[in-house]
Design a protein around this motif. Structure first.
Motif, short mmCIF file in Angstrom:
data_model
loop_
_atom_site.label_atom_id
_atom_site.label_comp_id
_atom_site.label_asym_id
_atom_site.label_seq_id
_atom_site.Cartn_x
_atom_site.Cartn_y
_atom_site.Cartn_z
N HIS A 64 -29.58 -32.23 -12.67
CA HIS A 64 -30.80 -31.92 -11.93
C HIS A 64 -31.93 -32.90 -12.19
O HIS A 64 -33.00 -32.76 -11.61
CB HIS A 64 -31.25 -30.49 -12.24
N HIS A 65 -31.72 -33.88 -13.07
CA HIS A 65 -32.76 -34.88 -13.34
C HIS A 65 -32.50 -36.10 -12.48
O HIS A 65 -31.37 -36.58 -12.39
CB HIS A 65 -32.77 -35.26 -14.82
N LEU B 82 -31.33 -38.12 -20.15
CA LEU B 82 -32.23 -37.20 -20.84
C LEU B 82 -32.00 -37.21 -22.34
O LEU B 82 -30.94 -37.64 -22.80
CB LEU B 82 -32.00 -35.76 -20.33
N TRP C 253 -35.93 -30.77 -22.28
CA TRP C 253 -35.37 -32.11 -22.18
C TRP C 253 -36.47 -33.08 -21.77
O TRP C 253 -37.35 -32.74 -20.99
CB TRP C 253 -34.24 -32.14 -21.16
N PRO D 176 -37.41 -37.20 -20.36
CA PRO D 176 -36.83 -38.41 -19.77
C PRO D 176 -36.67 -39.48 -20.84
O PRO D 176 -37.38 -39.49 -21.84
CB PRO D 176 -37.84 -38.82 -18.71
#
Length: 143
Positions: free
Chosen positions: A84-85, A90, A123, A125
């Motif tokens: 989903h990032h 992450l 989490w 970046p």
């Protein structure tokens, strides 16, 4: 390295999870976490294959990155987070086996038998781990 692993997704891509040491030149003293320089961090990478996942990390300046075995594969929650990032890269502080560093507290000694992290740190970046400037690549001599 402390542990790592991978899982292949139905569409053929992989999610690689590695436990690495935190670089000394991250943001601030702790980068928003309780993990200082040299503390273990869990890094997740989504890529087409394992080799490309490791190459993505090496291109960011994390040179000593190897995946030996599959002893700590990503959990379903970790797979969901990295999918989903938008960057597909992450990290967060790795859970510790003994929080106080004292043996005999009733916690399991094997890393694979650890319970889920109770404080559930969010989490981050990957650029939060590498510092404000990120990694610009190797220095190139002037021509």
């Amino acid at each position: 390295m402390a542990g790592g692993g991978f899982c292949r997704l139905p569409n053929g891509t992989v999610v690689v999870a590695l436990t690495l040491t935190r670089p000394a030149d991250g943001t601030g003293p702790h980068g928003g976490t309780g993990a200082g320089p040299g503390a273990p961090v869990r890094v997740l990478v989504h890529a087409a294959n394992r080799a490309r996942a490791l190459t993505r990390l090496r291109n960011l300046g994390l040179r000593a990155v190897y995946l030996r075995g599959n002893d700590r594969p990503p959990t379903p929650d970790e797979v969901t987070a990295v999918l989903h990032h938008p960057d597909g890269l992450l990290w967060r502080a790795a859970p510790q086996a003994d929080p106080a560093g004292l043996p005999g507290l009733g916690l399991p000694s094997s890393p694979s038998a650890l319970p889920a992290q109770s404080c559930q740190e969010l989490w981050h970046p990957i650029r939060a781990l590498l510092g404000p400037a990120g990694y610009a690549g190797p220095a190139r001599p002037a021509a």
